[in-house]
Every structure is written in structure tokens, then in C-alpha cells.
Design an enzyme around this catalytic site. Structure first.
Site, mmCIF file in Angstrom:
data_model
loop_
_atom_site.group_PDB
_atom_site.id
_atom_site.type_symbol
_atom_site.label_atom_id
_atom_site.label_comp_id
_atom_site.label_asym_id
_atom_site.label_seq_id
_atom_site.Cartn_x
_atom_site.Cartn_y
_atom_site.Cartn_z
ATOM 1 N N GLY A 245 -11.409 -10.070 19.689
ATOM 2 C CA GLY A 245 -10.321 -9.931 20.650
ATOM 3 C C GLY A 245 -9.241 -10.990 20.553
ATOM 4 C CD GLU B 36 -18.712 -7.403 16.442
ATOM 5 O OE1 GLU B 36 -17.745 -6.645 16.319
ATOM 6 O OE2 GLU B 36 -19.339 -7.544 17.506
ATOM 7 C CB SER C 83 -9.234 -9.592 15.310
ATOM 8 O OG SER C 83 -9.292 -10.202 16.584
ATOM 9 C CG HIS D 208 -21.143 -7.013 21.286
ATOM 10 N ND1 HIS D 208 -20.411 -7.976 21.950
ATOM 11 C CD2 HIS D 208 -20.279 -6.389 20.450
ATOM 12 C CE1 HIS D 208 -19.143 -7.919 21.529
ATOM 13 N NE2 HIS D 208 -19.047 -6.957 20.619
ATOM 14 C CG ASN E 285 -18.060 -2.120 21.379
ATOM 15 O OD1 ASN E 285 -18.352 -1.462 22.379
ATOM 16 N ND2 ASN E 285 -18.317 -3.416 21.264
ATOM 17 C CD1 TRP E 286 -13.886 3.244 22.433
ATOM 18 C CD2 TRP E 286 -13.802 4.519 24.279
ATOM 19 N NE1 TRP E 286 -13.083 4.318 22.162
ATOM 20 C CE2 TRP E 286 -13.006 5.118 23.281
ATOM 21 C CE3 TRP E 286 -13.909 5.143 25.512
ATOM 22 C CZ2 TRP E 286 -12.317 6.312 23.491
ATOM 23 C CZ3 TRP E 286 -13.221 6.335 25.729
ATOM 24 C CH2 TRP E 286 -12.427 6.907 24.715
ATOM 25 C CE LYS E 287 -15.551 -5.379 22.477
ATOM 26 N NZ LYS E 287 -15.100 -6.733 22.235
ATOM 27 C CD GLU F 69 -17.477 -8.524 24.233
ATOM 28 O OE1 GLU F 69 -17.722 -7.356 24.574
ATOM 29 O OE2 GLU F 69 -16.496 -8.834 23.530
HETATM 30 P P1 PGA Z 1 -12.271 -6.532 18.713
HETATM 31 O O1 PGA Z 1 -13.813 -6.421 19.171
HETATM 32 O O2 PGA Z 1 -12.078 -5.545 17.572
HETATM 33 O O3 PGA Z 1 -11.478 -6.179 19.926
HETATM 34 O O4 PGA Z 1 -12.062 -7.937 18.239
HETATM 35 C C1 PGA Z 1 -14.848 -6.232 18.238
HETATM 36 C C2 PGA Z 1 -16.177 -6.200 18.933
HETATM 37 O O5 PGA Z 1 -16.399 -6.989 19.873
HETATM 38 O O6 PGA Z 1 -17.051 -5.392 18.590
#
Ligand code: PGA
Length: 254
Positions: free
Chosen positions: A172, A166, A211, A96, A13-15, A98
């Protein structure tokens, strides 16, 4: 009755990261992925990169990080499932954390997006996960259970659905739940899938995210009911993502 092994799914997931010049990072991953039929590798890309990524890199599934629940119309800034498909995408993330936190997305909106994905011909990866407070209060399973209850689509819309667990506090942060915690929550999610979707629920792939790195992927991927990983930061560079893909291939060829 024995249940066939679900192929592992490794998703980057490149966000909101990456420009066209960064697509070269996908090339090496595409080569590794093409060499194994037992592992699928996918990237949830920023919308402007979907078309070029899908055309340029064989062997990978390319998708979106979000879609609008409506098929089209006066929704400035929205991207529909049909647009993602037309650009060469085959899946989308929905819900997600976020987006749930940053954009106020409710479970009902997430469910509508999962249904829209199905109707628009995209696979969906539906994300759930508890925050640090819920975890500290021992409420991870109940939070995830109620998110699923309110956001899983009906059985007829659940084909080609995956679920990503998640935990928000793990994203992160460099922290992850213990292997026992991941296994326990995935078992709970599996039960919820079967309860809500019937036998189809056994075919839904369950991914762990938060992570996930080369250092922990092998152990996480070996857990029952972990069918893959959703990887943010470590997916941005081939050097950090390739070992995760290789861990999945090693597991699948065991
Ligand atoms: P991360 O993000 O691997 O940087 O913790 C995972 C995600 O939000 O999909």
C-alpha cells in the site's frame, strides 16, 4: 531434467473493501481470464461476498482472506475451510501481514491454518515478508527464511500451496523492492521450499505482493521464480487490475 513452466497466478485481495454492488468489477476480469488457459486469476474476497462472487463470475477462482485453523466449534466469528468451500471458494490466504500484525497471528498459527486449508480442500497462499526495520538492517532474507521455517506445512500438507512474498513496507505504499531484490528473495524462498518439501517444492508457486501495479507487473512477472502477483489496491477496480492480468497473459504466451 527440464521443469515445466508453472502457469502464472494473478491474485486480487480486496481486504475489507467491497459490497455486492462492486462485484460487477469482476465481470470484465472473468472475461479476460477465460480467454487464456495459461494464466489463472483469483480473488481473495471478504467472506460475505464469496458465495455470490463464485456463482456470478465464471473464469475466476474465488477464495477467502483467512480461515480458522479448527474445522468447527465454539469459535465466535470464525470461518472454517469447509465453510469457504461450501460457499464456492477454492482457496484462502493465510498469514497475511495485516493479520500477523493486526491480529497477533504467529507462525505456528499460520502453519495450522495452511494445514486446515489443505484438509478442508482449499488451496492456500501463505504470506511472508519483512518489515522496514529488518530490510534496513539487511535482514530480509533471514526474516523470510525463519517465517518459512516455522510456518510451512509438512510435504504431505503442502500440495496446492503457493507462497506470497510481501514486504510489509511495500504494501500500500507505492514502493517496491528492486527487481534484483525480488529475484534474490524468491530464489531463497524456492531453496527453502525444496529443502523442506523435497521435489514438491519446485511446484509451489511463488507470488510477489506489495504495490504491484500495471506499471511494474510485466517486469516483476518476467523474473525467474516469480510465478504470479498478489495485488491489493489495484485489484479493486477492473480498470487497474485488467492490465496486470493482461501482462501475465502476454508473458505466458511469449
Ligand atoms: P497492495 O497490497 O497491492 O495494495 O500493496 C498487497 C497485499 O497486501 O496483498
Amino acid at each position: 531434467m527440464s521443469i515445466p513452466k508453472r502457469p502464472k497466478l494473478v491474485v486480487g485481495n480486496w481486504k475489507m473493501n467491497g459490497l455486492r454492488g462492486d462485484l460487477s468489477e469482476l465481470t470484465a476480469i472473468g472475461e479476460i481470464a477465460s480467454a487464456s488457459a495459461r494464466v489463472e486469476v483469483a480473488f481473495a474476497m471478504p467472506a460475505p461476498l464469496i458465495h455470490q462472487a463464485a456463482r456470478a463470475v465464471p473464469g475466476l477462482q474465488i477464495g477467502a482472506q483467512d480461515i480458522h485453523p479448527e474445522p468447527g466449534g465454539a469459535f465466535t466469528g470464525g470461518v472454517s475451510a469447509a465453510m469457504v468451500r461450501d460457499a464456492g471458494g477454492c482457496f484462502t490466504l493465510v498469514g497475511h501481514s495485516e493479520r500477523r500484525l493486526g491480529c497477533g497471528e504467529t507462525d505456528a498459527m499460520v502453519q495450522a491454518k495452511a494445514v486446515a486449508a489443505r484438509r478442508g480442500g482449499l488451496n492456500a497462499i501463505l504470506c511472508v515478508g519483512e518489515d522496514a526495520t529488518a530490510r534496513d538492517l539487511g535482514q530480509a532474507e533471514s526474516v523470510v527464511g525463519s517465517q518459512l521455517e516455522a510456518s510451512l506445512p509438512s510435504a504431505s500438507d503442502a500440495a496446492r500451496l503457493s507462497i506470497a512474498y510481501e514486504p510489509i513496507w511495500a504494501i500500500g505504499s507505492g514502493d517496491t523492492p528492486s527487481l534484483a531484490e525480488i529475484a534474490r528473495i524468491h530464489a531463497t524462498i524456492r531453496q527453502a521450499c525444496v529443502r523442506r518439501l523435497g521435489e514438491t517444492g519446485r511446484t509451489v508457486r511463488l507470488l510477489y505482493g506489495g504495490s504491484a501495479t500495471a506499471a511494474n507487473a510485466s517486469q516483476i512477472l518476467a523474473l525467474a521464480d516469480v510465478d504470479g502477483v498478489l495485488v491489493g489496491g489495484a485489484s479493486l477496480r477492473a480498470a487497474t487490475f485488467a492490465p496486470i492480468v493482461r501482462a501475465a497473459i502476454a508473458w505466458a504466451t511469449d
